[in-house]
Write a protein that holds these residues in place. Sequence first.
Motif, mmCIF file in Angstrom:
data_model
loop_
_atom_site.group_PDB
_atom_site.id
_atom_site.type_symbol
_atom_site.label_atom_id
_atom_site.label_comp_id
_atom_site.label_asym_id
_atom_site.label_seq_id
_atom_site.Cartn_x
_atom_site.Cartn_y
_atom_site.Cartn_z
ATOM 1 N N TYR A 1 84.892 65.135 22.919
ATOM 2 C CA TYR A 1 84.154 65.502 21.701
ATOM 3 C C TYR A 1 84.327 66.977 21.368
ATOM 4 C CZ TYR A 1 81.770 60.967 21.486
ATOM 5 O OH TYR A 1 81.478 59.634 21.375
ATOM 6 N N GLN A 2 84.360 67.832 22.384
ATOM 7 C CA GLN A 2 84.544 69.269 22.127
ATOM 8 C C GLN A 2 85.882 69.525 21.446
ATOM 9 O OE1 GLN A 2 83.788 70.619 26.143
ATOM 10 N NE2 GLN A 2 81.714 71.317 25.632
ATOM 11 N N LYS A 3 86.907 68.833 21.911
ATOM 12 C CA LYS A 3 88.239 68.971 21.304
ATOM 13 C C LYS A 3 88.252 68.356 19.904
ATOM 14 C CE LYS A 3 93.131 68.156 22.450
ATOM 15 N NZ LYS A 3 93.581 67.397 21.299
ATOM 16 N N GLU B 1 88.791 70.410 16.163
ATOM 17 C CA GLU B 1 89.951 70.182 15.307
ATOM 18 C C GLU B 1 89.589 69.579 13.958
ATOM 19 O OE1 GLU B 1 92.332 67.658 17.735
ATOM 20 O OE2 GLU B 1 93.030 69.286 19.044
ATOM 21 N N THR B 2 88.355 69.138 13.803
ATOM 22 C CA THR B 2 87.970 68.481 12.561
ATOM 23 C C THR B 2 87.099 69.389 11.703
ATOM 24 O OG1 THR B 2 86.946 66.506 11.613
ATOM 25 C CG2 THR B 2 85.883 67.411 13.522
ATOM 26 N N MET B 3 87.105 69.141 10.419
ATOM 27 C CA MET B 3 86.278 69.930 9.503
ATOM 28 C C MET B 3 85.091 69.108 9.018
ATOM 29 S SD MET B 3 87.590 72.850 9.509
ATOM 30 C CE MET B 3 86.695 73.606 8.157
ATOM 31 N N GLU B 4 84.535 68.290 9.908
ATOM 32 C CA GLU B 4 83.375 67.483 9.542
ATOM 33 C C GLU B 4 82.175 68.365 9.191
ATOM 34 O OE1 GLU B 4 82.856 63.908 9.244
ATOM 35 O OE2 GLU B 4 84.939 64.452 8.928
ATOM 36 N N PRO B 5 81.284 67.878 8.320
ATOM 37 C CA PRO B 5 80.060 68.631 8.033
ATOM 38 C C PRO B 5 79.258 68.836 9.323
ATOM 39 C CG PRO B 5 80.337 66.805 6.491
ATOM 40 C CD PRO B 5 81.381 66.641 7.530
ATOM 41 N N ASN B 6 78.588 69.950 9.430
ATOM 42 C CA ASN B 6 77.705 70.258 10.579
ATOM 43 C C ASN B 6 78.450 70.365 11.908
ATOM 44 O OD1 ASN B 6 75.450 70.055 8.809
ATOM 45 N ND2 ASN B 6 75.456 67.834 9.092
ATOM 46 N N THR B 7 79.741 70.723 11.867
ATOM 47 C CA THR B 7 80.522 70.821 13.103
ATOM 48 C C THR B 7 79.905 71.816 14.085
ATOM 49 O OG1 THR B 7 82.557 70.237 11.947
ATOM 50 C CG2 THR B 7 82.791 71.348 14.064
ATOM 51 N N THR B 8 79.421 72.934 13.582
ATOM 52 C CA THR B 8 78.829 73.957 14.458
ATOM 53 C C THR B 8 77.594 73.422 15.176
ATOM 54 O OG1 THR B 8 79.581 75.651 12.901
ATOM 55 C CG2 THR B 8 77.983 76.325 14.553
ATOM 56 N N VAL B 9 76.753 72.722 14.440
ATOM 57 C CA VAL B 9 75.537 72.138 15.029
ATOM 58 C C VAL B 9 75.910 71.082 16.069
ATOM 59 C CG1 VAL B 9 73.443 70.811 14.533
ATOM 60 C CG2 VAL B 9 74.201 72.562 12.930
ATOM 61 N N ASP C 1 74.970 71.017 20.052
ATOM 62 C CA ASP C 1 74.274 69.886 20.676
ATOM 63 C C ASP C 1 75.056 69.361 21.883
ATOM 64 O OD1 ASP C 1 72.182 69.934 18.893
ATOM 65 O OD2 ASP C 1 72.973 68.353 17.595
ATOM 66 N N ILE C 2 76.367 69.253 21.727
ATOM 67 C CA ILE C 2 77.201 68.746 22.819
ATOM 68 C C ILE C 2 77.120 69.665 24.033
ATOM 69 C CG2 ILE C 2 79.600 68.334 23.515
ATOM 70 C CD1 ILE C 2 80.090 67.334 20.610
ATOM 71 N N MET C 3 77.082 70.972 23.787
ATOM 72 C CA MET C 3 76.994 71.936 24.883
ATOM 73 C C MET C 3 75.687 71.769 25.663
ATOM 74 S SD MET C 3 77.477 76.095 24.728
ATOM 75 C CE MET C 3 79.047 75.899 23.894
ATOM 76 N N VAL C 4 74.601 71.492 24.937
ATOM 77 C CA VAL C 4 73.292 71.274 25.593
ATOM 78 C C VAL C 4 73.379 70.090 26.548
ATOM 79 C CG1 VAL C 4 70.914 70.511 25.177
ATOM 80 C CG2 VAL C 4 71.918 72.297 23.734
#
Length: 599
Positions: free
Chosen positions: A565-567, A571-579, A583-586
């Motif tokens: 998922y991190q990769k 690589e994607t420009m999906e909305p809310n990618t930063t959020v 979340d994945i890091m948590v």
Amino acid sequence: MRASNHTHNFHIPVMGLAYTIDSPIRVAQYGISSVISIIDDELLERMNAFYSEKFSLPYQEISKKVDDYRAKRITAYLNLVDTIVKNKFVKFKEEISESKSALENFIDMLPNKSNIKQGLSNLLDEGLMLKDSIKNYVDSHLSAGEIDVNIMTKIDKENFIKSEKLPVEFNDAHASLRGFANSNLSSSVVLSAGMNPRLYSYFENFIDFYPNAKNQIKKKIILKVSDFRSAIIQGKFLAKKGLWVSEYRIESGLNCGGHAFATDGHLLGPILEEFKSKKSELIQDTHSVFVKALTDKALYIPEKPLDIKITVQGGVGTAAEHDFLIDNYQVDSVGWGSPFLLVPEATSVDIETRKLLAEAKESDLYLSGISPLGVPFNTIKGTSNEFYKQTRIDNNKAGSSCPKKFLALSKEFGPEGICTASKKYQDVKLEELEAKKETLTATVFEMTKNKITEKACLCVGLANASYLENDMPIKGQQQGVVICPGPNLAYFDKEVSLAQMVKHIYGKTSVLSDTYRPNMFVKELKMYVDYLKNDIATFTDDLSAKQIKKWTTFKANLLEGVGYYQKLFKETMEPNTTVIQADIMVYEQAINSIEIPVL
């Protein structure tokens, strides 16, 4: 998003026994496919009587005294649905051919990148609002939604007359399959809950499951699967019998409605990636086995491999997620289940239960132990079933009268089977528990008692909503309603029209509440982290090397999924990618902090 020749690129999966029991009658004329559960022959018989009267069609009661009544009831109801859908589809095509506003409303419900939408829009733009022009186009391009059926393979107990066991073809799932096979439908059977070799072998008895000289299969097989390995094993098993799997329907292990069949930590994104990269392998491997089986049976052999669809369902909630699944993983359709429970035009839900669903928060939707199958079951707090069940427990009358016995699968007390939600079963278990009360702590005693009494009568509870919605009398012990939405429903908080929900799916409007809703992949990841933590925390058996290995593998698979998922979102420009990344890091940190017990 890829252009499509299909009317829609979403489908409504099966929900419970009753919630999609008549969905094709409600939505198929618009090209929307849906799935009917065909296990409960009593419900189907009563719906047959109800809709025969509503549409002034002939009805002949099939009583339990009739030979092979289960299969015959199923066939009769499916034939009725087929007739009603065909009639409604003809009328719908006439309506959009004659009414410009009806046509515009229909066009507005179609996906943006739809060849059918483009074709109809061109006719409008060119001023060709001639009845014959539109009629010719819709006749050649539109088709009604599929009237698919579902059989949960685990619900296949032996049946008895008095104490005499009936032949295997009278088992519950076998009779359901025969009911579908003998119907007029040209559609698919969705097999869920894993492989049942005995049932799969029974398909060989019906010619409609084999391809004809036009490379068409009248009745197709759809397998609901949780990973690629399961798909290829089951696909080859059926191919060895000359049976082709036309669709693999991938479902999230936990982020779904109904029974939750958790994987060993394999997450939906990586599973979809594997299907995407290995689809041609799946086709070729099963095709070679398929051809040999057809040769051995001296049946028609297609010149080239038949089509295989890959579809996905479980937790999707936004147009962005819907489009991402179609574009990134090249799936053919996306299943939207739980949100449609809030669409009265699409599903059969009583008023009280629909209100409960609309008001539900995240904390109200949970993975329970109420299923007699012993499989985790998604449900919601505050159902009428919960009230009646607790009242019986408080009055020392725990358990159901068990009138239908579809889940009487425990052979603990004899070959005829007994349901763990039944009063008969719970009385014995509570008596056994009481006998050893002095040797247990108060906490262990209450926990054990709760595990016995929490089981709910799903056979009745999952069917009652249709009776209540249609003012049909409910006989016997009060069970109320059991409903099994997925966790995704927490973010949908109001009843909406069919047109609104379809436009939401295609990104033309939003029916979501304003509360924060995590990305569907993130939500599933959280559920798997919680599942592993809970599995370790509540483990009470003797610890073994095998169990430790299972948890270790589960944790490793979760971390591998996190890396994927991190990769992916880098690589994607999906909305809310930063959020999403945050979340994945948590959850990555949460997984790393989980300590696997040691011997």
